[in-house]
Design a protein around this motif. Structure first.
Motif, short mmCIF file in Angstrom:
data_model
loop_
_atom_site.label_atom_id
_atom_site.label_comp_id
_atom_site.label_asym_id
_atom_site.label_seq_id
_atom_site.Cartn_x
_atom_site.Cartn_y
_atom_site.Cartn_z
N SER A 122 0.90 -1.23 -0.10
CA SER A 122 -0.09 0.18 0.06
C SER A 122 1.03 1.45 0.14
O SER A 122 1.97 1.23 0.04
CB SER A 122 -0.92 -0.05 1.23
OG SER A 122 -0.28 0.04 2.38
N LYS A 123 0.40 2.51 -0.33
CA LYS A 123 1.10 3.68 -0.46
C LYS A 123 1.67 4.02 0.95
O LYS A 123 2.84 4.54 1.08
CB LYS A 123 -0.10 4.66 -0.72
CG LYS A 123 0.80 6.07 -0.96
CD LYS A 123 -0.18 7.02 -1.39
CE LYS A 123 0.25 8.39 -1.52
NZ LYS A 123 -0.79 9.65 -2.07
N GLY A 124 0.82 3.52 2.06
CA GLY A 124 1.27 3.84 3.46
C GLY A 124 2.28 2.82 3.91
O GLY A 124 3.42 3.58 4.52
N LEU A 125 2.47 1.77 3.49
CA LEU A 125 3.68 0.94 3.72
C LEU A 125 4.90 1.47 2.87
O LEU A 125 5.83 1.66 3.43
CB LEU A 125 3.46 -0.54 3.27
CG LEU A 125 4.35 -1.74 3.59
CD1 LEU A 125 4.96 -1.43 4.74
CD2 LEU A 125 4.10 -3.01 2.97
N CYS A 126 4.73 1.75 1.56
CA CYS A 126 5.93 2.23 0.74
C CYS A 126 6.50 3.75 1.57
O CYS A 126 7.77 3.55 1.41
CB CYS A 126 5.24 2.72 -0.80
SG CYS A 126 4.90 1.16 -1.41
N CYS A 127 5.61 4.22 1.93
CA CYS A 127 6.13 5.69 2.47
C CYS A 127 6.93 5.35 3.79
O CYS A 127 7.58 6.16 4.09
CB CYS A 127 4.99 6.57 2.75
SG CYS A 127 4.11 7.37 1.25
N SER A 128 6.08 4.22 4.57
CA SER A 128 6.85 4.04 5.81
C SER A 128 8.41 3.28 5.61
O SER A 128 9.16 3.60 6.11
CB SER A 128 6.03 3.02 6.78
OG SER A 128 4.80 3.40 6.68
N LEU A 129 8.29 2.49 4.50
CA LEU A 129 9.78 1.67 4.10
C LEU A 129 10.63 2.75 3.77
O LEU A 129 11.70 2.99 4.05
CB LEU A 129 9.46 0.93 3.12
CG LEU A 129 8.85 -0.44 3.54
CD1 LEU A 129 8.52 -1.01 2.17
CD2 LEU A 129 9.54 -1.19 4.36
N ILE A 130 10.14 3.84 3.10
CA ILE A 130 11.02 4.74 2.58
C ILE A 130 11.73 5.66 3.62
O ILE A 130 12.76 6.00 3.67
CB ILE A 130 10.48 5.90 1.40
CG1 ILE A 130 10.20 5.03 0.11
CG2 ILE A 130 11.15 7.15 1.10
CD1 ILE A 130 11.61 4.77 -0.51
N SER A 131 10.62 6.31 4.61
CA SER A 131 10.95 6.99 5.75
C SER A 131 11.94 6.16 6.59
O SER A 131 12.95 6.70 7.08
CB SER A 131 9.98 7.28 6.53
OG SER A 131 8.80 7.97 5.78
#
Length: 315
Positions: free
Chosen positions: A137-146
């Motif tokens: 999901s978009k939330g997981l992708c942003c969390s991984l990048i962060s």
């Protein structure tokens, strides 16, 4: 302090790659071409992914950040190297040197975890294709990048804080073309063993954790692919991972060769060649690897060019 006077220097002298003016000129032209290709290639990848809606997927979300890291990465070392190839002073201030080291480690460590996140993305895409939109999901992708940027920052700040505790008394001449940890550790007139151990632990843990994630992801992918009966299905699965595997092999190969060893084994010739490769050449290779071996990127480039030409025709 080994009985010697110790002071923190105000600047360093970067000896560079060679003393020959003819070779310096050749290297300047070569590095300049590589630098321009790297900047244009990575900036181009970011623009294409941004403009083409069909590339708004987790895979290309990670790839755009990889291009962003390589774009900044190429500006940390190469411009100063180009300047030193044309000048005789080769001066760099203490603050500039440690700033260069900070961003170099920060971007390198961040890229390690970004490549492992990309491996996990490929694992989910191949091993759980039906649940891929939900899992990635978009939330997981942003969390991984962060998490990648945060881990890179922590590794970098700890390394630089450790290095800043060193004292220099005999020489301020760095036998390298940029402010790397090994040649600076070699300059210290204090015993750097405890600092070297801490750096080795943090650098080693960063490499090992990311390598383990990549290896586990690709072993799972391999087992899944072997279960596919059709040859075309296997080829499609392998082609999906080929670019990332090639990029990972080149990046980790040079990094492990250079850093996972004591600083006393630092060898000027072979380590400088490896350093040139991962600081100057690799940021250029990544956009080439992911574009030349990727039909989706090629098709996206064509669509973007057609869209741009169409808008110009309307005007």
């Amino acid at each position: 302090m080994d009985g010697r006077n110790s002071t923190n220097v105000s600047h360093f002298i970067l000896m560079g790659l060679t003393d020959s003016e003819e070779i310096q000129l050749v290297l300047f032209v070569l590095f300049l071409l590589i630098y321009l290709t790297s900047v244009l290639g990575n900036a181009g990848m970011i623009v294409i992914i941004r403009l083409d809606l069909q590339l708004h997927t987790p895979m290309y979300f990670f790839l755009s950040h990889l291009s962003f890291l390589d774009l900044i990465y190429s500006n940390v070392v190469t411009p100063k190297t180009l300047e030193n190839l044309l000048t005789s002073t080769k001066y760099i201030s203490y603050l500039s040197c440690f700033s260069q080291m900070f961003f170099f480690i920060f971007l390198g460590a961040t890229e390690c975890f970004l490549l492992s996140s990309m491996a996990y993305d490929r694992y989910v895409a191949i091993c759980n294709p039906l649940r891929y939109p939900v899992l990635m999901s978009k939330g997981l992708c942003c969390s991984l990048i962060s998490g990648c940027y945060l881990k890179g920052f922590l590794d970098s700040i700890i390394n630089v804080l450790c290095m800043s505790r060193l004292y220099f008394c005999d020489s301020n001449v760095i036998h390298h073309f940029f402010c790397d940890t090994s040649p600076i550790l070699a300059l210290s007139c204090t015993n750097p063993q405890h600092i070297e151990i801490m750096i080795f632990i943090f650098a080693g843990s960063t490499l090992m954790v990311s390598v383990i994630i990549i290896c586990v992801s690709y072993l799972s992918i391999l087992f899944t692919v072997l279960k596919i009966t059709s040859t075309s299905g296997k080829q499609k699965a392998f082609s999906t991972c080929a670019s990332h595997l090639l990029g990972v092999t080149i990046f980790y190969g040079t990094l492990i060769f250079t850093y996972l060893k004591p600083h006393k084994s630092y060898a000027l010739g072979k380590d400088q060649v490896a350093s040139v490769f991962y600081t100057i050449v690799i940021p250029m290779l990544n956009p080439l690897i992911y574009s030349l071996r990727n039909k989706e990127v090629k098709n996206a480039l064509i669509r973007v060019l057609q869209k741009t030409s169409g808008l110009q025709a309307i005007k």
